[in-house]
Design a protein around this motif. Sequence first.
Motif, PDB file in Angstrom:
ATOM      1  N   MET A   1       3.961   6.309  -8.981  1.00  0.00           N
ATOM      2  CA  MET A   1       4.930   5.759  -8.065  1.00  0.00           C
ATOM      3  C   MET A   1       4.996   6.530  -6.746  1.00  0.00           C
ATOM      4  O   MET A   1       5.056   5.889  -5.699  1.00  0.00           O
ATOM      5  CB  MET A   1       6.283   5.710  -8.768  1.00  0.00           C
ATOM      6  CG  MET A   1       7.279   4.914  -8.031  1.00  0.00           C
ATOM      7  SD  MET A   1       6.744   3.214  -7.906  1.00  0.00           S
ATOM      8  CE  MET A   1       8.256   2.389  -8.037  1.00  0.00           C
ATOM      9  N   PRO A   2       4.982   7.858  -6.749  1.00  0.00           N
ATOM     10  CA  PRO A   2       4.998   8.549  -5.453  1.00  0.00           C
ATOM     11  C   PRO A   2       3.793   8.202  -4.589  1.00  0.00           C
ATOM     12  O   PRO A   2       3.912   8.126  -3.370  1.00  0.00           O
ATOM     13  CB  PRO A   2       4.991  10.032  -5.825  1.00  0.00           C
ATOM     14  CG  PRO A   2       5.534  10.082  -7.191  1.00  0.00           C
ATOM     15  CD  PRO A   2       5.091   8.805  -7.846  1.00  0.00           C
ATOM     16  N   MET A   3       2.662   7.967  -5.204  1.00  0.00           N
ATOM     17  CA  MET A   3       1.472   7.606  -4.431  1.00  0.00           C
ATOM     18  C   MET A   3       1.655   6.256  -3.753  1.00  0.00           C
ATOM     19  O   MET A   3       1.240   6.062  -2.609  1.00  0.00           O
ATOM     20  CB  MET A   3       0.256   7.584  -5.362  1.00  0.00           C
ATOM     21  CG  MET A   3      -1.021   7.326  -4.662  1.00  0.00           C
ATOM     22  SD  MET A   3      -1.386   8.680  -3.564  1.00  0.00           S
ATOM     23  CE  MET A   3      -2.964   8.207  -2.980  1.00  0.00           C
ATOM     24  N   LEU A   4       2.292   5.307  -4.432  1.00  0.00           N
ATOM     25  CA  LEU A   4       2.517   3.997  -3.835  1.00  0.00           C
ATOM     26  C   LEU A   4       3.531   4.062  -2.699  1.00  0.00           C
ATOM     27  O   LEU A   4       3.387   3.370  -1.692  1.00  0.00           O
ATOM     28  CB  LEU A   4       2.977   3.016  -4.906  1.00  0.00           C
ATOM     29  CG  LEU A   4       1.935   2.670  -5.953  1.00  0.00           C
ATOM     30  CD1 LEU A   4       2.525   1.760  -7.010  1.00  0.00           C
ATOM     31  CD2 LEU A   4       0.719   2.042  -5.321  1.00  0.00           C
ATOM     32  N   LEU A  23      -6.418   1.841  -2.886  1.00  0.00           N
ATOM     33  CA  LEU A  23      -5.827   2.956  -3.630  1.00  0.00           C
ATOM     34  C   LEU A  23      -6.122   2.872  -5.123  1.00  0.00           C
ATOM     35  O   LEU A  23      -6.398   3.875  -5.775  1.00  0.00           O
ATOM     36  CB  LEU A  23      -4.323   3.005  -3.396  1.00  0.00           C
ATOM     37  CG  LEU A  23      -3.888   3.527  -2.041  1.00  0.00           C
ATOM     38  CD1 LEU A  23      -2.381   3.456  -1.932  1.00  0.00           C
ATOM     39  CD2 LEU A  23      -4.357   4.950  -1.846  1.00  0.00           C
ATOM     40  N   MET A  24      -6.058   1.673  -5.683  1.00  0.00           N
ATOM     41  CA  MET A  24      -6.339   1.518  -7.109  1.00  0.00           C
ATOM     42  C   MET A  24      -7.807   1.802  -7.414  1.00  0.00           C
ATOM     43  O   MET A  24      -8.128   2.392  -8.448  1.00  0.00           O
ATOM     44  CB  MET A  24      -5.959   0.125  -7.588  1.00  0.00           C
ATOM     45  CG  MET A  24      -4.468  -0.118  -7.624  1.00  0.00           C
ATOM     46  SD  MET A  24      -3.606   1.009  -8.729  1.00  0.00           S
ATOM     47  CE  MET A  24      -2.810   2.109  -7.575  1.00  0.00           C
ATOM     48  N   SER A  25      -8.714   1.408  -6.523  1.00  0.00           N
ATOM     49  CA  SER A  25     -10.124   1.702  -6.759  1.00  0.00           C
ATOM     50  C   SER A  25     -10.394   3.197  -6.644  1.00  0.00           C
ATOM     51  O   SER A  25     -11.178   3.757  -7.417  1.00  0.00           O
ATOM     52  CB  SER A  25     -11.011   0.920  -5.795  1.00  0.00           C
ATOM     53  OG  SER A  25     -10.778   1.331  -4.467  1.00  0.00           O
TER      54      SER A  25
END
Length: 118
Positions: A1-4, A23-25
């Motif tokens: 969550m902090p990354m998002l 970001l997910m890749s």
Amino acid sequence: MPMLVLSSKLCPSGIEGTFFALLMSIDNVGLLSASWGGGFVLHILRITRTRFDNIWLAILIRNILRITPLWLLFLVPRADPTSSILPTTETMDSKVAIETSDTTNVELVSLVHSVDAK
């Protein structure tokens, strides 16, 4: 969550979906390289299912690598946490005006005529 949350602050408006996919890749590549790298370290240290002579060294390497991202904290921008996430009041007022003017003559129609119809 902090990354998002951090990515939502850094992302330009309009390409949120593309940025989320990027970001997910990157996250998936990181997980894959971590598992392969861990297997490689275990292979180099000759740690197997029955032989744990160098397990202390593998744990030490793992702990050092877990704290290395702390050295990258200077890259996080110092700004107000709500500055780029929340819309301005002018934008909110214009959205409300548009939404209320378009919904004056709306008629709701059921999409299902009969439950038992085939």
